[in-house]
Scaffold this active site. Structure first.
Site, mmCIF file in Angstrom:
data_model
loop_
_atom_site.group_PDB
_atom_site.id
_atom_site.type_symbol
_atom_site.label_atom_id
_atom_site.label_comp_id
_atom_site.label_asym_id
_atom_site.label_seq_id
_atom_site.Cartn_x
_atom_site.Cartn_y
_atom_site.Cartn_z
ATOM 1 N N GLU A 46 45.299 33.572 33.818
ATOM 2 C CA GLU A 46 44.467 33.296 34.994
ATOM 3 C C GLU A 46 45.067 34.029 36.185
ATOM 4 O O GLU A 46 46.272 33.936 36.441
ATOM 5 C CB GLU A 46 44.393 31.794 35.317
ATOM 6 C CG GLU A 46 43.428 31.533 36.470
ATOM 7 C CD GLU A 46 43.390 30.086 36.975
ATOM 8 O OE1 GLU A 46 42.371 29.692 37.560
ATOM 9 O OE2 GLU A 46 44.399 29.356 36.789
ATOM 10 N N GLU A 71 50.080 34.063 40.241
ATOM 11 C CA GLU A 71 49.822 33.537 41.586
ATOM 12 C C GLU A 71 50.788 34.193 42.579
ATOM 13 O O GLU A 71 51.985 34.240 42.346
ATOM 14 C CB GLU A 71 49.963 32.008 41.571
ATOM 15 C CG GLU A 71 49.863 31.322 42.898
ATOM 16 C CD GLU A 71 48.657 31.717 43.745
ATOM 17 O OE1 GLU A 71 47.520 31.605 43.275
ATOM 18 O OE2 GLU A 71 48.879 32.160 44.905
ATOM 19 N N ASP A 98 51.921 39.839 42.524
ATOM 20 C CA ASP A 98 50.634 40.418 42.927
ATOM 21 C C ASP A 98 49.924 40.974 41.691
ATOM 22 O O ASP A 98 50.503 41.771 40.938
ATOM 23 C CB ASP A 98 50.896 41.540 43.942
ATOM 24 C CG ASP A 98 49.615 42.043 44.589
ATOM 25 O OD1 ASP A 98 48.526 41.900 43.985
ATOM 26 O OD2 ASP A 98 49.708 42.600 45.689
ATOM 27 N N ASP A 120 39.663 35.132 46.338
ATOM 28 C CA ASP A 120 39.410 35.342 47.774
ATOM 29 C C ASP A 120 38.280 36.360 47.925
ATOM 30 O O ASP A 120 38.325 37.436 47.317
ATOM 31 C CB ASP A 120 40.681 35.856 48.464
ATOM 32 C CG ASP A 120 41.791 34.808 48.442
ATOM 33 O OD1 ASP A 120 41.477 33.609 48.561
ATOM 34 O OD2 ASP A 120 42.968 35.185 48.284
ATOM 35 N N LYS A 124 34.822 41.512 54.416
ATOM 36 C CA LYS A 124 34.697 42.753 55.199
ATOM 37 C C LYS A 124 34.785 43.964 54.274
ATOM 38 O O LYS A 124 35.661 44.025 53.402
ATOM 39 C CB LYS A 124 35.818 42.831 56.237
ATOM 40 C CG LYS A 124 35.665 41.776 57.323
ATOM 41 C CD LYS A 124 36.665 41.959 58.429
ATOM 42 C CE LYS A 124 36.404 40.908 59.496
ATOM 43 N NZ LYS A 124 37.610 40.311 60.028
ATOM 44 N N ASP A 156 32.005 30.304 44.269
ATOM 45 C CA ASP A 156 30.922 29.653 45.022
ATOM 46 C C ASP A 156 30.337 30.651 46.011
ATOM 47 O O ASP A 156 29.417 30.316 46.740
ATOM 48 C CB ASP A 156 31.467 28.470 45.823
ATOM 49 C CG ASP A 156 32.433 28.952 46.883
ATOM 50 O OD1 ASP A 156 33.405 29.651 46.524
ATOM 51 O OD2 ASP A 156 32.188 28.693 48.079
ATOM 52 N N THR A 196 38.157 23.885 38.787
ATOM 53 C CA THR A 196 39.346 24.243 39.567
ATOM 54 C C THR A 196 39.342 23.373 40.835
ATOM 55 O O THR A 196 38.356 22.678 41.114
ATOM 56 C CB THR A 196 39.301 25.731 39.972
ATOM 57 O OG1 THR A 196 38.387 25.885 41.064
ATOM 58 C CG2 THR A 196 38.879 26.624 38.825
ATOM 59 N N TYR A 198 39.131 24.437 43.961
ATOM 60 C CA TYR A 198 38.072 24.935 44.851
ATOM 61 C C TYR A 198 36.701 24.542 44.345
ATOM 62 O O TYR A 198 35.829 24.159 45.105
ATOM 63 C CB TYR A 198 38.163 26.465 44.973
ATOM 64 C CG TYR A 198 39.009 26.895 46.136
ATOM 65 C CD1 TYR A 198 40.363 26.562 46.194
ATOM 66 C CD2 TYR A 198 38.472 27.627 47.184
ATOM 67 C CE1 TYR A 198 41.143 26.956 47.271
ATOM 68 C CE2 TYR A 198 39.248 28.024 48.263
ATOM 69 C CZ TYR A 198 40.585 27.683 48.301
ATOM 70 O OH TYR A 198 41.353 28.068 49.362
ATOM 71 N N GLU A 199 36.520 24.636 43.046
ATOM 72 C CA GLU A 199 35.229 24.303 42.429
ATOM 73 C C GLU A 199 34.882 22.839 42.704
ATOM 74 O O GLU A 199 33.742 22.512 43.066
ATOM 75 C CB GLU A 199 35.333 24.550 40.920
ATOM 76 C CG GLU A 199 34.066 24.318 40.153
ATOM 77 C CD GLU A 199 34.204 24.795 38.712
ATOM 78 O OE1 GLU A 199 35.278 25.312 38.340
ATOM 79 O OE2 GLU A 199 33.237 24.668 37.959
HETATM 80 N N1 SAM Z 1 41.819 29.544 41.484
HETATM 81 C C1 SAM Z 1 42.108 28.487 42.424
HETATM 82 C C2 SAM Z 1 40.927 27.556 42.560
HETATM 83 O O1 SAM Z 1 39.824 27.940 42.127
HETATM 84 O O2 SAM Z 1 41.088 26.452 43.082
HETATM 85 C C3 SAM Z 1 42.570 29.048 43.793
HETATM 86 C C4 SAM Z 1 41.551 29.826 44.551
HETATM 87 S S1 SAM Z 1 42.200 30.508 46.081
HETATM 88 C C5 SAM Z 1 40.772 30.859 46.988
HETATM 89 C C6 SAM Z 1 42.712 32.142 45.564
HETATM 90 C C7 SAM Z 1 44.144 32.189 45.040
HETATM 91 O O3 SAM Z 1 44.392 33.504 44.549
HETATM 92 C C8 SAM Z 1 45.195 31.911 46.117
HETATM 93 O O4 SAM Z 1 46.106 30.948 45.621
HETATM 94 C C9 SAM Z 1 45.880 33.263 46.314
HETATM 95 O O5 SAM Z 1 47.245 33.140 46.660
HETATM 96 C C10 SAM Z 1 45.687 33.922 44.958
HETATM 97 N N2 SAM Z 1 45.661 35.398 45.012
HETATM 98 C C11 SAM Z 1 44.919 36.153 45.855
HETATM 99 N N3 SAM Z 1 45.138 37.462 45.639
HETATM 100 C C12 SAM Z 1 46.036 37.534 44.621
HETATM 101 C C13 SAM Z 1 46.671 38.609 43.960
HETATM 102 N N4 SAM Z 1 46.429 39.875 44.304
HETATM 103 N N5 SAM Z 1 47.545 38.329 42.967
HETATM 104 C C14 SAM Z 1 47.812 37.039 42.630
HETATM 105 N N6 SAM Z 1 47.244 35.971 43.231
HETATM 106 C C15 SAM Z 1 46.366 36.218 44.211
#
Ligand code: SAM
Length: 218
Positions: A46, A71, A98, A120, A124, A156, A196, A198-199
């Site tokens: 994931e 993460e 990353d 995310d 933009k 979403d 999840t 967020y979901e």
């Molecule tokens: N998947 C979870 C949920 O649905 O509840 C978290 C969603 S949150 C909006 C997005 C997550 O992705 C954040 O925890 C962020 O730190 C991580 N993230 C964003 N860009 C990333 C990247 N390039 N590599 C690893 N993690 C990343």
């Protein structure tokens, strides 16, 4: 989602190098066979796990598979780790890194499934390259997925969903499931779905959840 740095999480991560790879050097290969008890099990990843509700539930339901939560944020990695330790999930590893370096961390064609949940949206257009469904990320997923492997995506965000469908289509991917209201699909799909964080939050507000499953063909 920006989490404030929690000292307990940083400390916990530091105490468990056997469970968390904390910002490893992309130039050094990770030997996953030393981190999982049985490396022959199918691997699922994931990307952007957040606090890890989805991946820890999945790992608990599927002891016959190996899972990696990727993460970026150390506090989120610490929260996933806390659940992993509580639930004794030997089949879950946490990679605090990353996703841009995903192809350095995994061997070619080593994963069965990649999950992107509520990534995310980066609305933009100047931030397009940061979206986890931008073509450079798709190329990395293609490199590490097995030929029969596939990608599962949920959001979403209508804008990110539309963008991702187009981006995957332009990349030559094939879709075998699309939904613009996942929570109102048939009972089998709804029952199988793992929410999840967020979901759960967005669905409670009445927002539709968009989803798709896609593969790179053979
Ligand atoms: N998947 C979870 C949920 O649905 O509840 C978290 C969603 S949150 C909006 C997005 C997550 O992705 C954040 O925890 C962020 O730190 C991580 N993230 C964003 N860009 C990333 C990247 N390039 N590599 C690893 N993690 C990343």
């Amino acid at each position: 989602m920006r989490l404030r740095n929690k000292p307990w999480a940083v400390k916990l991560v530091g105490e468990h190098p056997e469970s968390v790879l904390d910002r490893p050097d992309p130039a050094s290969k990770i030997d996953w066979s030393k981190r999982f008890t049985d490396i022959s099990r199918p691997l699922e990843i994931e990307v952007g796990s957040g606090k890890g509700r989805f991946i820890t539930t999945l790992a608990e339901q599927h002891p016959e598979k190996n899972f990696v939560a990727v993460e970026l944020q150390i506090t989120a990695a610490g929260i996933i780790l806390r659940t992993k330790l509580e639930k004794k999930l030997d089949n879950l590893q946490i990679l605090c890194a990353d996703a841009a370096n995903l192809d350095s961390f995994f061997s070619p064609h080593s994963a069965e499934t990649i999950y992107l949940n509520f990534s995310d949206p980066w609305p933009k257009s100047r931030h397009e390259k940061r979206r986890l469904t931008y073509k450079t990320f798709l190329a990395k997923y293609q490199a590490i997925l097995a030929p029969h492997g596939h990608l599962e995506f949920k959001t979403d965000n209508a804008g990110l969903y539309a963008y991702s469908v187009l981006s995957m289509n332009n990349f030559g991917m094939h879709f075998d499931f699309v939904s613009v209201d996942l929570h109102h699909e048939n009972d089998e799909i709804v029952t199988r779905n793992i929410e999840t964080e967020y979901e759960h939050k967005f669905a409670a507000k009445g927002n539709p959840i968009y989803a798709l499953h896609a593969d790179f063909g053979v």
